[in-house]
Design a protein around this motif. Structure first.
Motif, PDB file in Angstrom:
ATOM      1  N   GLN A 141       0.808  -1.221   0.000  1.00  0.00           N
ATOM      2  CA  GLN A 141       0.000   0.000   0.000  1.00  0.00           C
ATOM      3  C   GLN A 141       0.842   1.272   0.000  1.00  0.00           C
ATOM      4  OE1 GLN A 141      -2.056   0.626   3.989  1.00  0.00           O
ATOM      5  NE2 GLN A 141      -1.520  -1.545   4.159  1.00  0.00           N
ATOM      6  N   ASP A 154       1.008   5.853  -2.592  1.00  0.00           N
ATOM      7  CA  ASP A 154       1.375   7.261  -2.374  1.00  0.00           C
ATOM      8  C   ASP A 154       2.214   7.786  -3.533  1.00  0.00           C
ATOM      9  OD1 ASP A 154       0.104   7.751   0.091  1.00  0.00           O
ATOM     10  OD2 ASP A 154       1.706   6.702   1.157  1.00  0.00           O
ATOM     11  N   SER A 185      -4.950  13.660  -9.430  1.00  0.00           N
ATOM     12  CA  SER A 185      -5.450  13.892  -8.067  1.00  0.00           C
ATOM     13  C   SER A 185      -6.936  14.212  -8.065  1.00  0.00           C
ATOM     14  CB  SER A 185      -4.664  15.030  -7.403  1.00  0.00           C
ATOM     15  OG  SER A 185      -4.751  16.215  -8.192  1.00  0.00           O
ATOM     16  N   ASN A 235      -4.007   2.160   5.867  1.00  0.00           N
ATOM     17  CA  ASN A 235      -4.193   3.544   5.440  1.00  0.00           C
ATOM     18  C   ASN A 235      -5.410   3.629   4.529  1.00  0.00           C
ATOM     19  OD1 ASN A 235      -4.021   6.191   4.648  1.00  0.00           O
ATOM     20  ND2 ASN A 235      -1.986   6.049   3.715  1.00  0.00           N
ATOM     21  N   LYS A 271      -7.170   6.207   4.047  1.00  0.00           N
ATOM     22  CA  LYS A 271      -7.220   7.517   3.408  1.00  0.00           C
ATOM     23  C   LYS A 271      -6.689   7.452   1.985  1.00  0.00           C
ATOM     24  CE  LYS A 271      -5.728  12.324   3.978  1.00  0.00           C
ATOM     25  NZ  LYS A 271      -4.962  13.278   4.827  1.00  0.00           N
ATOM     26  N   VAL A 272      -5.617   6.667   1.791  1.00  0.00           N
ATOM     27  CA  VAL A 272      -5.032   6.585   0.452  1.00  0.00           C
ATOM     28  C   VAL A 272      -5.999   5.907  -0.513  1.00  0.00           C
ATOM     29  CG1 VAL A 272      -3.863   4.348   0.752  1.00  0.00           C
ATOM     30  CG2 VAL A 272      -2.887   6.057  -0.792  1.00  0.00           C
ATOM     31  N   SER A 294      -8.444   8.142  -2.230  1.00  0.00           N
ATOM     32  CA  SER A 294      -7.907   8.983  -3.301  1.00  0.00           C
ATOM     33  C   SER A 294      -8.108   8.348  -4.674  1.00  0.00           C
ATOM     34  CB  SER A 294      -6.420   9.248  -3.070  1.00  0.00           C
ATOM     35  OG  SER A 294      -6.208   9.936  -1.850  1.00  0.00           O
TER      36      SER A 294
END
Length: 350
Positions: free
Chosen positions: A58, A62, A71, A91, A93-94, A97
């Motif tokens: 993971q 990033d 993005s 994570n 949060k990633v 995205s």
């Protein structure tokens, strides 16, 4: 006075010609740009991009988000991230995205069966999406340790007729594979460099790549997932791979023949670049992306100076790879730990 009048008329005439020329040039340039943008936007809408990853790796996401993955979620409509087990991501949060997140529930190792399971899910997802959008022309799949120049990819695909069977990528071996009991041989496009399949080829592959049978057929044939797709395409369907070694690059390339060999034109024209912890780490992805952005802005000279500096710095400051491992994947860390533990046990026994 007559001469002055003639000079005035001549000047007006020349100015008029100049303005007309500028106007025509502007119209032509605008037309070409609009046509290019039209082709590109049309190709984007008709191309599905898959990125294969795992919760073990993971940290790689990033670097993708810092480089070639847009993005803006609205620009990710045709990009799908396929992973094995979402619940095990530390994570979350990633993951947010990425607009399109697909869980395969395939086993989480790098074994042959597991990879073929993930490959089968990629094909199934494309066929499901094509039922919703019948205009899809291309399926391109990449790994999470690659940089993809999307502009170059779309521009390249826009020039090819997807109604014909195309199998496009890069071969990683310099010999052809034999099939027991047959005189014919085959090769394959390595998944490590990225592979694109046209709509026509995907329809021909459809009977062979369902998620129930494909993983087991891989095991029976005794080859990897990308090798098995090459077997199906070249040997069964008799469709040759188009190997474009100047455009598609993988982590399997030798160090001295990869980034150290590249000049700024390679960076400008290539479609994919492969990264590996023992050559060029994933931390290079944002750097490569910024260099390409400089080129796109017309700052090729500045990009070239920076690239030469980075190449020379890297050559003069080689990494110490003793007892190192791929820090972007926890599975490699665990393997390294297990190997060290095994050595300790042997020493204790002795």
């Amino acid at each position: 006075m007559f001469r002055r009048r003639n000079r005035f008329v001549l000047r007006c005439f020349l100015i008029t010609i100049l303005l007309i020329s500028i106007s025509i040039s502007f119209v032509v340039i605008t037309s070409i740009t609009q046509r290019k943008n039209y082709f590109t936007s049309t190709t984007v809408d008709r191309t599905i991009i898959f990125i294969r990853t795992s919760y073990h790796c993971q940290l790689r996401l990033d670097y993708l988000l810092q480089s070639w993955i847009p993005s803006n979620l609205s620009q990710q409509s045709n990009i799908y991230l396929l992973t094995d087990n979402i619940s095990k991501y530390s994570n979350k949060k990633v993951l947010n995205s990425f607009k399109n997140l697909i869980e395969t529930n395939c086993p989480q190792t790098h074994n042959r069966f597991d990879l073929c399971c993930k490959t089968a899910h990629e094909f199934e997802l494309f066929y499901n999406l094509s039922q919703i959008n019948s205009n899809l022309d291309w399926m391109c799949r990449f790994d999470d340790d690659q940089y993809v120049n999307l502009d170059n990819l779309y521009q390249f695909l826009s020039q090819i007729n997807s109604s014909k069977p195309y199998y496009i990528g890069r071969t990683s071996i310099d010999y052809r594979l034999k099939v027991p009991g047959h005189n014919r041989t085959y090769t394959f496009a390595t998944y490590g460099a990225g592979v694109c399949f046209s709509r026509a080829l995907l329809e021909k592959l459809r009977p062979y790549v369902n998620k129930t049978s494909l993983p087991h057929d891989c095991i029976k044939r005794g080859i990897s997932d990308d090798g098995y797709i090459g077997y199906l395409t070249e040997f069964i369907l008799n469709i040759s791979v188009i190997s474009l070694r100047e455009l598609f690059h993988s982590h399997l390339e030798n160090l001295d023949k990869s980034f150290r060999y590249f000049n700024i034109n390679h960076l400008e024209n290539a479609i994919t670049f492969g990264f590996a912890w023992d050559r060029y780490k994933l931390s290079w992805l944002p750097i490569i992306h910024q260099l390409i952005q400089l080129i796109n802005k017309g700052e090729k000279y500045a990009a070239n100076i920076l690239w030469i500096f980075l190449q020379n710095y890297e050559k003069n400051h080689p990494n110490n790879l003793t007892n190192q491992y791929d820090q972007s994947c926890t599975s490699y860390i665990r393997k390294s730990y297990e190997k060290d533990t095994f050595k300790i046990r042997i020493n204790k026994t002795i």
